[in-house]
Design a protein around this motif. Structure first.
Motif, mmCIF file in Angstrom:
data_model
loop_
_atom_site.group_PDB
_atom_site.id
_atom_site.type_symbol
_atom_site.label_atom_id
_atom_site.label_comp_id
_atom_site.label_asym_id
_atom_site.label_seq_id
_atom_site.Cartn_x
_atom_site.Cartn_y
_atom_site.Cartn_z
ATOM 1 N N ILE A 56 52.810 -16.203 -24.905
ATOM 2 C CA ILE A 56 51.842 -14.963 -24.833
ATOM 3 C C ILE A 56 50.624 -15.414 -23.990
ATOM 4 N N SER A 57 50.510 -16.655 -23.236
ATOM 5 C CA SER A 57 49.594 -17.100 -22.508
ATOM 6 C C SER A 57 50.274 -17.172 -20.997
ATOM 7 N N ALA A 58 49.481 -17.365 -19.982
ATOM 8 C CA ALA A 58 50.251 -17.759 -18.573
ATOM 9 C C ALA A 58 50.513 -19.122 -18.685
ATOM 10 N N GLU A 59 51.829 -19.567 -18.217
ATOM 11 C CA GLU A 59 52.333 -20.954 -18.299
ATOM 12 C C GLU A 59 51.317 -21.802 -17.983
ATOM 13 N N GLY A 60 50.949 -22.876 -18.820
ATOM 14 C CA GLY A 60 49.919 -23.859 -18.662
ATOM 15 C C GLY A 60 48.521 -23.456 -18.816
ATOM 16 N N ARG A 61 48.644 -22.149 -19.305
ATOM 17 C CA ARG A 61 47.197 -21.813 -19.794
ATOM 18 C C ARG A 61 46.833 -21.624 -21.209
ATOM 19 N N GLY A 62 47.688 -22.519 -22.231
ATOM 20 C CA GLY A 62 47.567 -22.195 -23.609
ATOM 21 C C GLY A 62 46.132 -22.805 -23.808
ATOM 22 N N VAL A 63 45.658 -23.919 -23.463
ATOM 23 C CA VAL A 63 44.204 -24.342 -23.995
ATOM 24 C C VAL A 63 43.181 -23.404 -23.818
ATOM 25 N N ALA A 64 43.481 -22.952 -22.680
ATOM 26 C CA ALA A 64 42.315 -21.818 -22.061
ATOM 27 C C ALA A 64 42.388 -20.681 -23.192
ATOM 28 N N SER A 65 43.522 -20.333 -23.470
ATOM 29 C CA SER A 65 43.963 -19.108 -24.384
ATOM 30 C C SER A 65 43.394 -19.256 -25.670
ATOM 31 N N ILE A 66 43.339 -20.379 -26.232
ATOM 32 C CA ILE A 66 43.088 -20.684 -27.690
ATOM 33 C C ILE A 66 41.624 -20.844 -27.768
#
Length: 614
Positions: A322-332
């Motif tokens: 559900i996030s852009a690849e590699g953008r998990g930390v920013a998304s949470i």
């Protein structure tokens, strides 16, 4: 209290168990008849159980805050709902909370025929808490926004009243709110609309709760280096997750958000925070079967025993990126903001609960020939706790006020910067406050405070986690430093401006003059420290991080207390709380700087002291 206790709450008798209800007077009468005459003459009930009434109607600070800030029409509707909710808490929800404590979740790995089922059984009271949460709109209220920017504050008030009577259910609600916030921040994509609608539903049959599966074996807050879970892309575009989640709160939830590293065609995964992506997954399928998840065990925790916290193996769990690849930390990041605010809510709620019980007990308990409330030292102790909870409450309210503005696009750039700073500051400081108040309040009951069947140790145990969940004190102190550095000084300018506005308002109230003066001196000391710190090495600022965060919390909270005490209809208690708060050391980071606690060699001295020079 025992499993079939009769809870006497301001004239309302409610049986927590299933046995036939028997009044306290009838029980005592039967016991007196069975007791030998000699004992009957000498043994009497000599301690009364502390009681609380409607928590909303008894909270004068809450009512005065709402009256001051809410528009009249909103206040009228909110007041009616909170009074009703307070009665429901008193008569229905508090007994359920005790049932949750008495009947913690049970893990059943196999059925009677040896088939692995990995079932987590929760009690009926826990399941009823989920239904009540939906009925009361404890998540929905923030997203319906029927009161515009005041909706988030109204939700926070209901959660504040609910938390200490929730039997631990406030924790899954925190993660549910966080998940809803993440999905909303992503624009509620079509594939997640059903999940969002369920997370924010008022229908108990549709309402979902969410887990937050971030912690793995190698780390808690260090998700960048501690996350080992791998995501493998499938031909249909979905992913399968493989890994081990070490600490998953509310493991009985319907869905979860989790971080994982996406493997390339060769099976290699990028490392560091930039290699993490965010995934959505259903915990079970439509038939109730686990989504290729195995439960290894339930955690044996000091507190929050009412809630299932598990170790989980993900063995090909189907998930959606559900996030852009590699953008998990920013998304949470939006999730962390919400869950940290919920942590503050829990801290303030637990403090208010313990002080309410202590206050009522002081009206009933006789020691040394008079009531506890007539012992000046005892009342001084409770008053000091009251100052702490008042400050924490106003800090909480200011944060959710800012969040409400942000969520309705009414926040200025200054509001957003202030919110970014205050969330970690409030989370770390109120977590510490709550633990200290819980221990002090327990002492106010004497030996009874140490007895499990009074329910008081439950509050203490559940409070102790608040300085650990969602980032420890040191982790959050470093986050405060990051917010200062990233804004290149803008955050601090906004902070100081906000404080000065409140002090200017308070300066018009003569009784507050000593508090205003001390706060001004603290602001000056803070400015001097920051000016000096600009020339210090990074290590020096890191060593000062905790004391700096405490200074920000104390100065801002003091300004809030003075602002509240400067109202035309302020009470003597409002003024006294402001004066007492500002009588403490408001800027401990300045004192630490003078003593050399952050200077060259301080880290080596700390290490030598801890390890004895080894």
């Amino acid at each position: 209290w025992d499993r079939c206790q009769t809870l006497s709450i301001k004239g309302i008798n409610t049986t927590a168990g299933q046995e036939q209800q028997v009044s306290t007077q009838e029980k005592q009468g039967l016991e007196d008849l069975e007791m030998p005459p000699a004992r009957r003459q000498t043994e009497t009930l000599f301690q009364e159980q502390p009681e609380t009434g409607n928590p909303y109607l008894e909270d004068t600070l809450l009512q005065s805050y709402l009256k001051t800030h809410l528009p009249p029409k909103v206040l009228e509707e909110v007041h009616q709902d909170l009074e009703r909710f307070g009665n429901r808490l008193l008569t229905k929800i508090q007994p359920l909370a005790w049932e949750c404590e008495l009947n913690p979740p049970v893990f059943r790995q196999y059925d009677a025929w040896g088939q692995r089922v990995d079932r987590i059984d929760t009690c009926s009271a826990w399941r009823r808490m989920k239904e009540i949460s939906a009925e009361e709109g404890l998540i929905a209220e923030a997203y319906e926004r029927r009161y515009s920017n005041w909706s988030r504050l109204f939700q926070a008030v209901k959660l504040y009243l609910f938390s200490s009577s929730s039997g631990g259910f406030s924790c899954p609600l925190a993660m549910t709110d966080g998940a809803a916030k993440v999905i909303e921040s992503l624009g509620i994509p079509g594939s997640l609309k059903n999940a969002f609608d369920r997370l924010t539903s008022r229908d108990p049959k549709k309402f979902w709760t969410s887990g937050q599966w971030m912690t793995e074996r190698r780390g808690g807050s260090d998700v960048a280096n501690g996350t080992e879970t791998v995501a493998r892309r499938q031909p249909d575009g979905s992913y399968r997750l493989y890994g081990f989640k070490w600490f998953t709160s509310a493991a009985d939830s319907d869905m979860a958000l989790t971080l994982a590293r996406i493997a390339d065609a060769e099976g290699q995964c990028p490392q560091g925070s930039r290699g993490l992506s965010l995934f959505f997954l259903r915990v079970r399928d439509e038939e109730g079967k686990l989504n290729n998840i195995q439960v290894q065990r339930l955690k044996d925790k000091l507190g929050t025993r009412q809630m299932a916290t598990a170790e989980l193996w993900l063995q090909g769990a189907r998930a959606e990126l559900i996030s852009a690849e590699g953008r998990g930390v920013a998304s949470i990041s939006s999730m962390l903001n919400i869950t940290r605010i919920h942590n503050v809510i829990g801290a303030v709620s637990s403090m208010r609960r313990m002080i309410s019980l202590s206050r009522d007990y002081a009206r009933k308990r006789v020691a040394f020939g008079k009531l506890l409330k007539d012992h000046p030292l005892h009342m001084q102790t409770i008053a000091r706790m009251e100052v702490q909870v008042r400050g924490a409450f106003l800090l909480l309210m200011d944060i959710v006020r800012l969040l409400g503005l942000a969520e309705t696009s009414l926040a200025s750039e200054q509001d957003l910067l202030l919110l970014r700073l205050l969330v970690p500051v409030a989370k770390l400081y109120t977590g510490k406050q709550a633990s200290a108040v819980a221990v002090e309040a327990m002492e106010s009951f004497g030996g009874q405070g140490y007895m499990e069947d009074t329910g008081l140790p439950v509050i203490l145990r559940d409070t102790l986690v608040l300085s650990i969940w969602e980032g420890t004190t040191n982790i959050l102190s470093l986050d405060v430093l990051r917010s200062l550095a990233k804004s290149q000084g803008q955050v601090m300018s906004v902070f100081l401006s906000a404080v000065q506005k409140k002090l200017a308002l308070a300066s018009g109230t003569a009784e507050l003059a000593p508090a205003v003066q001390r706060a001004q001196e603290a602001v000056g000391s803070l400015g001097q420290f920051l000016e000096k710190a600009g020339a210090e090495p990074t290590m020096g600022m890191e060593l000062a991080a905790r004391d700096l965060s405490y200074s920000l919390a104390r100065i801002y909270t003091g300004a809030l207390l003075m602002e509240h005490a400067a109202r035309p209809d302020a009470s003597p208690a409002d003024i006294s709380a402001a004066l007492r708060w500002c009588s403490q050391e408001l800027c401990p980071v300045a004192a630490g700087s003078v003593s050399g606690s952050y200077g060259a060699g301080a880290a080596r001295q700390d290490s030598a002291l801890v390890y004895g020079g080894s």
